[in-house]
Design a protein around this motif. Structure first.
Motif, PDB file in Angstrom:
ATOM      1  N   ARG A  68      35.954 -15.997 -93.007  1.00 48.82           N
ATOM      2  CA  ARG A  68      35.946 -15.829 -94.453  1.00 48.82           C
ATOM      3  C   ARG A  68      34.538 -15.973 -95.005  1.00 48.82           C
ATOM      4  NH1 ARG A  68      41.222 -19.328 -96.410  1.00 48.82           N
ATOM      5  NH2 ARG A  68      42.792 -18.088 -95.340  1.00 48.82           N
TER       6      ARG A  68
ATOM      7  N   VAL B 175      34.139 -27.710 -87.871  1.00 53.26           N
ATOM      8  CA  VAL B 175      34.510 -26.312 -88.062  1.00 53.26           C
ATOM      9  C   VAL B 175      33.456 -25.356 -87.513  1.00 53.26           C
ATOM     10  CG1 VAL B 175      34.869 -24.563 -89.846  1.00 53.26           C
ATOM     11  CG2 VAL B 175      36.020 -26.764 -90.033  1.00 53.26           C
TER      12      VAL B 175
ATOM     13  N   CYS C 298      28.931 -18.232 -89.776  1.00 53.05           N
ATOM     14  CA  CYS C 298      29.942 -18.482 -90.808  1.00 53.05           C
ATOM     15  C   CYS C 298      30.732 -17.231 -91.142  1.00 53.05           C
ATOM     16  CB  CYS C 298      29.267 -19.059 -92.055  1.00 53.05           C
ATOM     17  SG  CYS C 298      28.668 -20.747 -91.812  1.00 53.05           S
TER      18      CYS C 298
ATOM     19  N   PRO D 125      40.656 -30.090 -96.186  1.00 57.73           N
ATOM     20  CA  PRO D 125      40.243 -28.685 -96.080  1.00 57.73           C
ATOM     21  C   PRO D 125      41.071 -27.983 -95.011  1.00 57.73           C
ATOM     22  CG  PRO D 125      38.322 -30.102 -96.213  1.00 57.73           C
ATOM     23  CD  PRO D 125      39.508 -31.007 -96.054  1.00 57.73           C
ATOM     24  N   ALA D 126      41.567 -26.797 -95.332  1.00 57.41           N
ATOM     25  CA  ALA D 126      42.553 -26.134 -94.483  1.00 57.41           C
ATOM     26  C   ALA D 126      42.028 -25.830 -93.084  1.00 57.41           C
ATOM     27  CB  ALA D 126      43.022 -24.853 -95.158  1.00 57.41           C
ATOM     28  N   ARG D 127      40.765 -25.401 -92.975  1.00 58.58           N
ATOM     29  CA  ARG D 127      40.235 -25.053 -91.651  1.00 58.58           C
ATOM     30  C   ARG D 127      40.279 -26.246 -90.711  1.00 58.58           C
ATOM     31  NH1 ARG D 127      37.008 -20.356 -91.598  1.00 58.58           N
ATOM     32  NH2 ARG D 127      36.744 -19.410 -93.646  1.00 58.58           N
TER      33      ARG D 127
ATOM     34  N   ARG E 155      40.041 -23.015-104.572  1.00 57.76           N
ATOM     35  CA  ARG E 155      39.243 -22.893-103.359  1.00 57.76           C
ATOM     36  C   ARG E 155      37.848 -23.442-103.638  1.00 57.76           C
ATOM     37  NH1 ARG E 155      40.957 -19.566 -99.442  1.00 57.76           N
ATOM     38  NH2 ARG E 155      38.862 -18.870 -98.877  1.00 57.76           N
TER      39      ARG E 155
ATOM     40  N   TYR F 163      33.380 -32.765 -91.375  1.00 57.77           N
ATOM     41  CA  TYR F 163      34.296 -31.621 -91.550  1.00 57.77           C
ATOM     42  C   TYR F 163      33.592 -30.323 -91.176  1.00 57.77           C
ATOM     43  CZ  TYR F 163      35.554 -27.709 -94.677  1.00 57.77           C
ATOM     44  OH  TYR F 163      35.788 -26.476 -95.218  1.00 57.77           O
TER      45      TYR F 163
ATOM     46  N   ARG G 277      43.975 -27.438 -89.759  1.00 58.47           N
ATOM     47  CA  ARG G 277      44.617 -26.658 -88.696  1.00 58.47           C
ATOM     48  C   ARG G 277      44.128 -27.088 -87.313  1.00 58.47           C
ATOM     49  NH1 ARG G 277      43.487 -22.374 -92.562  1.00 58.47           N
ATOM     50  NH2 ARG G 277      45.412 -21.868 -93.693  1.00 58.47           N
TER      51      ARG G 277
ATOM     52  N   GLU H 278      34.314 -19.954 -97.527  1.00 58.58           N
ATOM     53  CA  GLU H 278      35.180 -20.659 -98.470  1.00 58.58           C
ATOM     54  C   GLU H 278      36.326 -21.314 -97.712  1.00 58.58           C
ATOM     55  OE1 GLU H 278      36.380 -17.714-101.290  1.00 58.58           O
ATOM     56  OE2 GLU H 278      34.568 -17.987-102.521  1.00 58.58           O
ATOM     57  N   ASP H 279      36.961 -22.273 -98.380  1.00 62.23           N
ATOM     58  CA  ASP H 279      38.106 -22.955 -97.780  1.00 62.23           C
ATOM     59  C   ASP H 279      39.052 -23.384 -98.888  1.00 62.23           C
ATOM     60  OD1 ASP H 279      39.693 -23.968 -95.782  1.00 62.23           O
ATOM     61  OD2 ASP H 279      38.192 -25.334 -94.960  1.00 62.23           O
ATOM     62  N   ASP H 280      40.272 -23.708 -98.508  1.00 64.30           N
ATOM     63  CA  ASP H 280      41.216 -24.255 -99.468  1.00 64.30           C
ATOM     64  C   ASP H 280      41.843 -25.506 -98.870  1.00 64.30           C
ATOM     65  OD1 ASP H 280      43.312 -21.349 -98.896  1.00 64.30           O
ATOM     66  OD2 ASP H 280      42.769 -22.992 -97.563  1.00 64.30           O
TER      67      ASP H 280
END
Length: 318
Positions: A307, A115, A302, A250-252, A274, A111, A255, A172-174
């Motif tokens: 974020r 990213v 990062c 994880p949202a990133r 988060r 993951y 997407r 951070e991520d959600d």
């Protein structure tokens, strides 16, 4: 103290360099190449080490050598001692990222690789064309950082194992839910009832049960059916795009994946906390100029993800 000096005087310290190479490579020929000795000289050194420690140290398993429990216990102290000795003898070597050649071994889940790796590689190519990276996904990052097999690791921020240092929060991520476009039951949103009744794909890089999602559901007295547990984040979208399963990702990363597969992204039916990612490394590398450069570069990358910590990398946390 006199006894300690006598013990050190009786040991050829070059043997410890050989031992570190053998324990790291777990192969006589590769260890010999790493330290510039012949294979026969390395084998002879291993025999002397076995006599010195009164332990086999490495035992053959197929084509590789497997360290004994005594050898595994020796490696962290050996890495620290040789690093300190190197600094004591040579002083801190200069580091110029624009000209130096060096390889770093990083540990992170796929993951984080998906990213962060592309922007990190672009920054390395721009600032340090001689730097190479080896990136691995490992179940026990802390142990491999302690042993010296990994120079740096990125993982969910949390308490540190003694002897490790941390960057503080990198980004951070959600979470988002992922379903296939033609899912027969789930439309523009997923209800809590649908979520709990669905078959879930859960990604567990370490192969263990439990997750942020399950902890949050349990806190509310709820549970879901994890019908498939995989170790790779990039497997989940393939499964979800061809079944009626659902995955909370994880949202990133979600997407990125939705753009490549026929997937629809939906907010979870309950509020999910988060989570933060941080880098960590062995404290013996705190003041290494090349390692410090890599840490600073990763922190800048990062921040650019959108974020990250806008104030730059946090102070070392141990």
């Amino acid at each position: 103290m006199h006894m300690l000096h006598s013990q050190l005087a009786s040991i050829d310290l070059n043997l410890l360099v050989v031992l570190r190479a053998l324990l790291t490579e777990r192969h006589v020929s590769r260890a010999a190449t790493r330290i510039g000795l012949s294979q026969s000289a390395t084998s002879h050194a291993l025999a002397r080490l076995r006599e010195l420690y009164d332990d086999p140290l490495l035992v053959r398993s197929g084509r590789t050598l497997v360290p004994t429990p005594r050898a595994r216990a020796l490696l962290p102290a050996l890495e620290r001692g040789l690093a300190d000795l190197s600094v004591a003898v040579a002083g801190q070597p200069p580091f110029d990222p624009s000209t130096d050649r060096r390889s770093f071994t990083l540990g992170m889940a796929d993951y984080i690789q998906a990213v962060a790796m592309a922007p990190l590689l672009r920054a390395v190519e721009r600032e340090a064309p001689g730097i190479d990276l080896v990136v691995l996904s490992r179940a026990d990052l802390a142990t491999e950082v302690q042993s010296g097999q990994l120079d740096l690791a990125v993982h969910v921020d949390g308490p540190l194992t003694p002897g490790l240092s941390s960057s503080g929060v990198l980004f951070e991520d959600d979470f988002l839910c992922m379903v296939r476009n033609q899912h027969p039951a789930i439309g523009k949103k997923v209800t809590l009832e649908q979520y709990l009744e669905a078959r879930h794909v859960m990604v567990a890089p370490a192969g263990t049960s439990g997750s942020f999602v399950d902890s949050e559901l349990e806190r509310r007295g709820l549970s879901r059916r994890v019908a498939l547990r995989v170790s790779n984040f990039l497997v989940a979208p393939v499964v979800v795009s061809q079944t009626d399963y659902i995955s909370t990702m994880p949202a990133r990363l979600a997407r990125q994946l939705a753009a490549r597969y026929e997937l629809r992204l939906l907010p979870p039916p309950i509020e999910m906390p988060r989570f933060a990612l941080s880098a960590f490394w062995h404290a013996r590398m705190d003041h290494d100029p090349a390692h410090a450069w890599l840490r600073e570069l990763l922190a800048r990358v990062c921040v650019e993800l959108g974020r990250g910590n806008p104030r730059g990398p946090a102070k070392l946390r141990k």
